[in-house]
Scaffold this motif. Structure first.
Motif, PDB file in Angstrom:
ATOM      1  N   LEU A  55       0.798  -1.210   0.000  1.00 32.39           N
ATOM      2  CA  LEU A  55       0.000   0.000   0.000  1.00 32.39           C
ATOM      3  C   LEU A  55       0.838   1.272   0.000  1.00 32.39           C
ATOM      4  N   PHE A  56       2.028   1.197   0.572  1.00 32.30           N
ATOM      5  CA  PHE A  56       2.879   2.386   0.660  1.00 32.30           C
ATOM      6  C   PHE A  56       4.146   2.225  -0.186  1.00 32.30           C
ATOM      7  N   GLY A  57       4.062   1.410  -1.229  1.00 36.27           N
ATOM      8  CA  GLY A  57       5.220   1.128  -2.058  1.00 36.27           C
ATOM      9  C   GLY A  57       5.745   2.357  -2.787  1.00 36.27           C
ATOM     10  N   LYS A  58       7.064   2.430  -2.914  1.00 37.35           N
ATOM     11  CA  LYS A  58       7.733   3.499  -3.654  1.00 37.35           C
ATOM     12  C   LYS A  58       8.808   2.885  -4.532  1.00 37.35           C
ATOM     13  N   PHE A  59       9.064   3.520  -5.667  1.00 36.34           N
ATOM     14  CA  PHE A  59      10.074   3.011  -6.575  1.00 36.34           C
ATOM     15  C   PHE A  59      11.479   3.281  -6.036  1.00 36.34           C
ATOM     16  N   ASP A  60      12.319   2.270  -6.128  1.00 35.11           N
ATOM     17  CA  ASP A  60      13.756   2.438  -5.908  1.00 35.11           C
ATOM     18  C   ASP A  60      14.342   2.821  -7.263  1.00 35.11           C
ATOM     19  N   LEU A  61      14.619   4.118  -7.471  1.00 39.44           N
ATOM     20  CA  LEU A  61      15.010   4.592  -8.791  1.00 39.44           C
ATOM     21  C   LEU A  61      16.316   3.973  -9.278  1.00 39.44           C
ATOM     22  N   ARG A  62      17.216   3.674  -8.380  1.00 41.24           N
ATOM     23  CA  ARG A  62      18.455   3.002  -8.805  1.00 41.24           C
ATOM     24  C   ARG A  62      18.134   1.612  -9.358  1.00 41.24           C
ATOM     25  N   GLN A  63      17.218   0.921  -8.707  1.00 43.41           N
ATOM     26  CA  GLN A  63      16.837  -0.399  -9.190  1.00 43.41           C
ATOM     27  C   GLN A  63      16.100  -0.297 -10.517  1.00 43.41           C
ATOM     28  N   VAL A  64      15.216   0.688 -10.639  1.00 44.67           N
ATOM     29  CA  VAL A  64      14.485   0.869 -11.896  1.00 44.67           C
ATOM     30  C   VAL A  64      15.451   1.188 -13.037  1.00 44.67           C
ATOM     31  N   GLN A  65      16.483   1.980 -12.775  1.00 46.57           N
ATOM     32  CA  GLN A  65      17.485   2.282 -13.798  1.00 46.57           C
ATOM     33  C   GLN A  65      18.264   1.031 -14.177  1.00 46.57           C
ATOM     34  N   ARG A  66      18.581   0.204 -13.198  1.00 45.30           N
ATOM     35  CA  ARG A  66      19.252  -1.065 -13.520  1.00 45.30           C
ATOM     36  C   ARG A  66      18.339  -1.937 -14.371  1.00 45.30           C
ATOM     37  N   GLY A  67      17.041  -1.935 -14.031  1.00 48.30           N
ATOM     38  CA  GLY A  67      16.092  -2.713 -14.819  1.00 48.30           C
ATOM     39  C   GLY A  67      15.998  -2.214 -16.251  1.00 48.30           C
ATOM     40  N   PHE A  68      16.073  -0.895 -16.423  1.00 49.97           N
ATOM     41  CA  PHE A  68      16.091  -0.342 -17.784  1.00 49.97           C
ATOM     42  C   PHE A  68      17.322  -0.818 -18.532  1.00 49.97           C
ATOM     43  N   GLN A  69      18.447  -0.901 -17.846  1.00 48.31           N
ATOM     44  CA  GLN A  69      19.663  -1.386 -18.495  1.00 48.31           C
ATOM     45  C   GLN A  69      19.508  -2.837 -18.937  1.00 48.31           C
ATOM     46  N   GLU A  91      11.550  10.567 -15.473  1.00 43.76           N
ATOM     47  CA  GLU A  91      10.859  10.275 -14.225  1.00 43.76           C
ATOM     48  C   GLU A  91      11.619   9.292 -13.349  1.00 43.76           C
ATOM     49  N   ILE A  92      12.572   8.569 -13.923  1.00 47.61           N
ATOM     50  CA  ILE A  92      13.354   7.618 -13.127  1.00 47.61           C
ATOM     51  C   ILE A  92      14.787   8.103 -12.910  1.00 47.61           C
ATOM     52  N   GLY A  93      15.024   9.394 -13.158  1.00 41.24           N
ATOM     53  CA  GLY A  93      16.302   9.972 -12.761  1.00 41.24           C
ATOM     54  C   GLY A  93      17.271  10.338 -13.854  1.00 41.24           C
ATOM     55  N   TYR A  94      16.927  10.126 -15.116  1.00 41.25           N
ATOM     56  CA  TYR A  94      17.838  10.519 -16.197  1.00 41.25           C
ATOM     57  C   TYR A  94      17.611  11.986 -16.546  1.00 41.25           C
ATOM     58  N   THR A 241       6.983   1.052 -15.987  1.00 45.96           N
ATOM     59  CA  THR A 241       6.410   1.343 -17.311  1.00 45.96           C
ATOM     60  C   THR A 241       4.901   1.143 -17.306  1.00 45.96           C
ATOM     61  N   ALA A 242       4.427   0.160 -16.537  1.00 45.22           N
ATOM     62  CA  ALA A 242       2.986  -0.116 -16.505  1.00 45.22           C
ATOM     63  C   ALA A 242       2.230   0.880 -15.643  1.00 45.22           C
ATOM     64  N   GLU A 243       2.883   1.402 -14.619  1.00 45.64           N
ATOM     65  CA  GLU A 243       2.186   2.324 -13.712  1.00 45.64           C
ATOM     66  C   GLU A 243       3.164   3.376 -13.194  1.00 45.64           C
ATOM     67  N   PRO A 244       3.569   4.313 -14.053  1.00 49.65           N
ATOM     68  CA  PRO A 244       4.555   5.326 -13.630  1.00 49.65           C
ATOM     69  C   PRO A 244       4.051   6.246 -12.530  1.00 49.65           C
ATOM     70  N   LYS A 245       2.739   6.366 -12.371  1.00 47.80           N
ATOM     71  CA  LYS A 245       2.168   7.239 -11.336  1.00 47.80           C
ATOM     72  C   LYS A 245       1.791   6.468 -10.079  1.00 47.80           C
ATOM     73  N   LEU A 246       2.423   5.334  -9.864  1.00 50.24           N
ATOM     74  CA  LEU A 246       2.082   4.480  -8.727  1.00 50.24           C
ATOM     75  C   LEU A 246       2.232   5.212  -7.399  1.00 50.24           C
ATOM     76  N   GLU A 247       3.324   5.937  -7.211  1.00 47.42           N
ATOM     77  CA  GLU A 247       3.553   6.628  -5.949  1.00 47.42           C
ATOM     78  C   GLU A 247       2.491   7.699  -5.709  1.00 47.42           C
ATOM     79  N   PHE A 254      -3.888   7.309   0.330  1.00 51.18           N
ATOM     80  CA  PHE A 254      -3.658   7.491   1.767  1.00 51.18           C
ATOM     81  C   PHE A 254      -4.330   8.775   2.253  1.00 51.18           C
ATOM     82  N   ALA A 255      -4.191   9.871   1.467  1.00 49.32           N
ATOM     83  CA  ALA A 255      -4.829  11.137   1.844  1.00 49.32           C
ATOM     84  C   ALA A 255      -6.346  10.995   1.885  1.00 49.32           C
TER      85      ALA A 255
END
Length: 280
Positions: A55-69, A91-94, A241-247, A254-255
């Motif tokens: 429910l409170f998941g957030k992207f680890d941008l370093r991991q997402v960048q590795r996944g893009f690689q 959106e993932i830090g580039y 890629t499937a849900e970039p607005k997840l956070e 939550f709000a």
């Protein structure tokens, strides 16, 4: 007369429907369908343990960048991302310069038409372009993949139940067929050209194991690229890629819950205040 006839027809219809339903249920009880290899040996996905889960998941941008690689160096040879643009990588830090370089150096160029000759050609990718397909069309894709059409991965984790866990489990799930399967279901032997994977619905898929050796991808941040790590990382990228607005969705949810809780207490207080004299 018409009403009586309509009632009679409806009653007959309900009676016949009841008989058919009873026949189906009784047959299912007395003559259950024989077990199948898919039913007996298909496994539910294992948890990938990504930070975006819950429910409170957030992207680890370093991991997402590795996944893009991983996608860039391995998966993009067969799979497209037709709903994702190069500029979305911001959106993932580039930064803008990195995105422009990635787009320009991407191994597949954009299809185009020469305005002078009208002939089909290609051009360099722009940040505004979507990731190009590695194949000209579905016919070419099937011809290169044993007549199987590689699916687009843009929304894969949304299209599958427990999508991020499914992708992770599928990538790490290749193995020889168990002896018990061949013993009880000798006709279920994996056909030539397919690969056994208990996390795939029918147990056999055309895609060979894409991630096979440690260090297959040399991570730019120095992370050890084991098969398990690469599988988790590309699962994280495909979740984005499937849900970039997840956070943002999690934050809004939550709000909303907090607002509803406060509203309930305010409504309860108003009720008690309005009706406080009615009890006397």
């Amino acid at each position: 007369m018409v009403r009586a006839l309509s009632t009679l027809v409806g009653a007959v219809f309900v009676f016949v429907l009841g008989i058919a339903l009873w026949g189906t249920v009784s047959t299912a009880i007395t003559e259950p369908a024989p077990p199948t290899a898919e039913h007996e040996f298909h496994l539910s996905p294992r948890e990938a343990g990504l930070s975006s889960a819950g429910l409170f998941g957030k992207f680890d941008l370093r991991q997402v960048q590795r996944g893009f690689q991983v996608y860039q160096e391995v998966c993009s040879a067969c799979h497209s991302l037709k709903y994702v643009s190069f500029r979305d990588l911001k959106e993932i830090g580039y930064n803008d310069g990195q995105i422009k370089t990635i787009a320009t150096e991407w191994k597949i160029e954009q299809p185009s038409v020469n305005p002078e000759t009208g002939e089909a050609t290609t051009r360099k990718n722009l940040p505004s372009d979507r990731f190009p397909s590695p194949f000209a069309n579905d016919v070419a894709a099937r011809a290169a993949n044993n007549n199987a059409l590689p699916p687009d991965l843009s929304l894969m984790t949304k299209a599958r139940h427990d999508g991020q866990d499914y992708v992770y489990s599928l990538l790490t799930g290749y193995r020889p067929q168990p002896a018990a399967l061949l013993k009880h279901f000798p006709d279920a032997k994996t056909p030539a050209g397919l690969h056994y994977n208990p996390y795939f619905p029918n147990l056999n898929l055309a895609m060979p194991p894409p991630l096979t050796t440690e260090g297959q991808v040399q991570y730019q941040d120095g992370t050890k690229a084991s098969v398990d790590q690469m599988s988790k990382d590309v699962s994280a990228f495909l979740t984005w890629t499937a849900e970039p607005k997840l956070e943002a969705r999690h934050q809004a949810g939550f709000a909303s819950v907090i607002f509803l809780v406060i509203f309930v207490f305010l409504a309860w207080g108003a009720y008690k205040n309005v009706w406080r004299d009615q009890a006397h």
